[in-house]
Write a protein that holds these residues in place. Structure first.
Motif, PDB file in Angstrom:
ATOM      1  N   GLY A  33      -1.045  13.097 -29.319  1.00 25.30           N
ATOM      2  CA  GLY A  33      -0.350  12.955 -28.039  1.00 25.30           C
ATOM      3  C   GLY A  33       0.027  14.270 -27.382  1.00 25.30           C
ATOM      4  O   GLY A  33       0.851  14.308 -26.464  1.00 25.30           O
ATOM      5  N   LYS A  34      -0.609  15.362 -27.808  1.00 20.19           N
ATOM      6  CA  LYS A  34      -0.287  16.695 -27.271  1.00 20.19           C
ATOM      7  C   LYS A  34      -0.474  16.764 -25.760  1.00 20.19           C
ATOM      8  O   LYS A  34       0.406  17.228 -25.024  1.00 20.19           O
ATOM      9  CB  LYS A  34      -1.174  17.773 -27.926  1.00 20.19           C
ATOM     10  N   THR A  35      -1.637  16.323 -25.289  1.00 20.15           N
ATOM     11  CA  THR A  35      -1.950  16.433 -23.859  1.00 20.15           C
ATOM     12  C   THR A  35      -1.011  15.550 -23.036  1.00 20.15           C
ATOM     13  O   THR A  35      -0.520  15.963 -21.972  1.00 20.15           O
ATOM     14  CB  THR A  35      -3.424  16.074 -23.615  1.00 20.15           C
ATOM     15  N   THR A  36      -0.736  14.352 -23.549  1.00 19.32           N
ATOM     16  CA  THR A  36       0.184  13.425 -22.878  1.00 19.32           C
ATOM     17  C   THR A  36       1.560  14.068 -22.723  1.00 19.32           C
ATOM     18  O   THR A  36       2.144  14.074 -21.635  1.00 19.32           O
ATOM     19  CB  THR A  36       0.323  12.131 -23.719  1.00 19.32           C
ATOM     20  N   GLN A  80       5.781   7.048 -32.593  1.00 20.13           N
ATOM     21  CA  GLN A  80       6.600   6.351 -31.605  1.00 20.13           C
ATOM     22  C   GLN A  80       5.864   6.272 -30.269  1.00 20.13           C
ATOM     23  O   GLN A  80       4.878   6.955 -30.053  1.00 20.13           O
ATOM     24  CB  GLN A  80       7.902   7.122 -31.382  1.00 20.13           C
ATOM     25  N   ALA A 100       5.045   6.960 -26.368  1.00 22.99           N
ATOM     26  CA  ALA A 100       5.057   8.238 -25.645  1.00 22.99           C
ATOM     27  C   ALA A 100       6.439   8.513 -25.046  1.00 22.99           C
ATOM     28  O   ALA A 100       6.900   9.652 -25.029  1.00 22.99           O
ATOM     29  CB  ALA A 100       3.987   8.230 -24.556  1.00 22.99           C
ATOM     30  N   GLY A 104      -5.425  13.208 -31.308  1.00 16.74           N
ATOM     31  CA  GLY A 104      -4.833  11.929 -30.929  1.00 16.74           C
ATOM     32  C   GLY A 104      -3.334  11.849 -31.141  1.00 16.74           C
ATOM     33  O   GLY A 104      -2.734  10.790 -30.975  1.00 16.74           O
ATOM     34  N   HIS A 112     -10.141   6.051 -27.469  1.00 18.67           N
ATOM     35  CA  HIS A 112     -10.218   6.579 -26.107  1.00 18.67           C
ATOM     36  C   HIS A 112     -11.390   7.533 -25.909  1.00 18.67           C
ATOM     37  O   HIS A 112     -11.461   8.232 -24.923  1.00 18.67           O
ATOM     38  CB  HIS A 112      -8.900   7.262 -25.748  1.00 18.67           C
TER      39      HIS A 112
HETATM   40  N1  LIG Z   1       2.964   7.923 -28.284  1.00 14.96           N
HETATM   41  C1  LIG Z   1       1.799   7.316 -28.035  1.00 14.96           C
HETATM   42  N2  LIG Z   1       1.574   6.054 -28.429  1.00 14.96           N
HETATM   43  C2  LIG Z   1       0.385   5.447 -28.200  1.00 14.96           C
HETATM   44  N3  LIG Z   1      -0.671   6.024 -27.583  1.00 14.96           N
HETATM   45  C3  LIG Z   1      -0.508   7.291 -27.172  1.00 14.96           C
HETATM   46  C4  LIG Z   1       0.719   8.007 -27.377  1.00 14.96           C
HETATM   47  N4  LIG Z   1       0.579   9.255 -26.870  1.00 14.96           N
HETATM   48  C5  LIG Z   1      -0.675   9.309 -26.392  1.00 14.96           C
HETATM   49  N5  LIG Z   1      -1.337   8.143 -26.548  1.00 14.96           N
HETATM   50  C6  LIG Z   1      -2.725   7.824 -26.186  1.00 14.96           C
HETATM   51  O1  LIG Z   1      -3.530   8.266 -27.272  1.00 14.96           O
HETATM   52  C7  LIG Z   1      -4.659   8.985 -26.789  1.00 14.96           C
HETATM   53  C8  LIG Z   1      -4.581  10.419 -27.308  1.00 14.96           C
HETATM   54  O2  LIG Z   1      -3.483  11.076 -26.683  1.00 14.96           O
HETATM   55  P1  LIG Z   1      -3.606  12.586 -26.209  1.00 14.96           P
HETATM   56  O3  LIG Z   1      -4.882  12.824 -25.519  1.00 14.96           O
HETATM   57  O4  LIG Z   1      -2.345  12.939 -25.496  1.00 14.96           O
HETATM   58  O5  LIG Z   1      -3.629  13.272 -27.649  1.00 14.96           O
HETATM   59  P2  LIG Z   1      -4.053  14.751 -28.021  1.00 14.96           P
HETATM   60  O6  LIG Z   1      -3.123  15.138 -29.120  1.00 14.96           O
HETATM   61  O7  LIG Z   1      -4.067  15.594 -26.814  1.00 14.96           O
HETATM   62  O8  LIG Z   1      -5.518  14.531 -28.600  1.00 14.96           O
HETATM   63  P3  LIG Z   1      -6.713  15.611 -28.752  1.00 14.96           P
HETATM   64  O9  LIG Z   1      -6.368  16.476 -29.927  1.00 14.96           O
HETATM   65  O10 LIG Z   1      -7.895  14.753 -29.016  1.00 14.96           O
HETATM   66  O11 LIG Z   1      -6.776  16.375 -27.467  1.00 14.96           O
HETATM   67  C9  LIG Z   1      -4.596   8.919 -25.275  1.00 14.96           C
HETATM   68  O12 LIG Z   1      -5.433   7.898 -24.824  1.00 14.96           O
HETATM   69  C10 LIG Z   1      -3.149   8.611 -24.970  1.00 14.96           C
HETATM   70  O13 LIG Z   1      -3.007   7.843 -23.795  1.00 14.96           O
END
Ligand SMILES: Nc1ncnc2c1ncn2[C@@H]1O[C@H](COP(=O)(O)OP(=O)(O)OP(=O)(O)O)[C@@H](O)[C@H]1O
Ligand SMILES: [Mg+2]
Length: 209
Positions: free
Chosen positions: A15-18, A196, A198, A13, A149
């Motif tokens: 935000g890596k994928t984002t 912070q 995204a 969570g 999510h």
């Molecule tokens: N900076 C941010 N602030 C708030 N919400 C965010 C932010 N970045 C991402 N998100 C939301 O939080 C959720 C997790 O983000 P994301 O999938 O990019 O994380 P991840 O690090 O890839 O997680 P995982 O390890 O589960 O794959 C998503 O629904 C995304 O839209």
């Protein structure tokens, strides 16, 4: 000219994928060829191993077997996709890489760090990212984002939540492990405050890029 290999790291969570998607668009808009990939997986053989590692019923591996599976998948990924793409001048962006194995299996589960490094040396022969962004977020915020999510279906055995279901102290060790790696590799790993928005996170990443 050779391309670059950039990885994103951090807990669930963060935000890596984002951010990986934003970095991809950023380079594409500047005219680069970009490959966006992820671990475990990224190539068909490694995706098969991914299913053994991350699905709820994927298997009850010993720490050594689990570590070997991660690096078996990674070796395929590096040799058949990442290295050839970088050699062709592409920007390769990877969602998780070796730092995640060190943080989860080593710092998180207590598997011997030297053994992980020996397996890394044997399988990757010193290959590592040119640049890594560590998205750092307090454990409760990261898990909160993931849960919000994750429309969980309790009976779904294929669900990829084997690691997310671990307890809070595990996630604390994981976070400290990633931060320790960043401290030991300051020239490669940039720590970004992932609490912070995204947009602001991406702003910091762009500044570094
Ligand atoms: N900076 C941010 N602030 C708030 N919400 C965010 C932010 N970045 C991402 N998100 C939301 O939080 C959720 C997790 O983000 P994301 O999938 O990019 O994380 P991840 O690090 O890839 O997680 P995982 O390890 O589960 O794959 C998503 O629904 C995304 O839209
Ligand atoms: Mg993700």
């Amino acid at each position: 000219m050779a391309g670059k290999f950039i990885t994103l790291e951090g807990g669930e969570g963060a935000g890596k994928t984002t951010q990986a998607r934003l970095i991809k668009s950023y380079f594409e808009e500047s005219g680069f060829d970009v490959v966006l990939t992820r671990e475990p997986g990224g190539v068909p053989e490694a995706e098969k191993i991914r299913n053994l590692l991350v699905q709820r019923d994927g298997g009850n591996w010993t720490p050594m077997a689990e570590c070997l599976l991660f690096f078996a998948a990674r070796q395929m990924h590096v040799e058949t996709l990442i290295k050839p793409a970088v050699a062709e001048g592409k920007i390769v962006i990877c969602d998780r890489f070796t730092d995640s194995t060190v943080a989860y299996q080593g710092y998180g589960h207590g598997f011997d760090l030297d053994t992980i490094r020996q397996i890394e040396a044997l399988t990757l022969g010193g290959f590592s990212p040119d640049l890594t962004f560590l998205l750092d977020i307090p454990v409760k915020d990261g898990i909160g984002r993931s849960l919000k999510h994750n429309n969980s279906a309790p009976g779904d055995e294929n669900k990829e939540d084997r690691f997310e279901r671990l307890d809070v102290s595990f996630h604390e060790r994981l976070r400290q492990g990633f931060l320790d790696l960043a401290k030991k590799n300051p020239e490669r790993i940039r720590v970004v405050d992932a609490r912070q928005s995204a947009e602001l996170v991406f702003g910091e990443i762009c500044a570094a890029l």
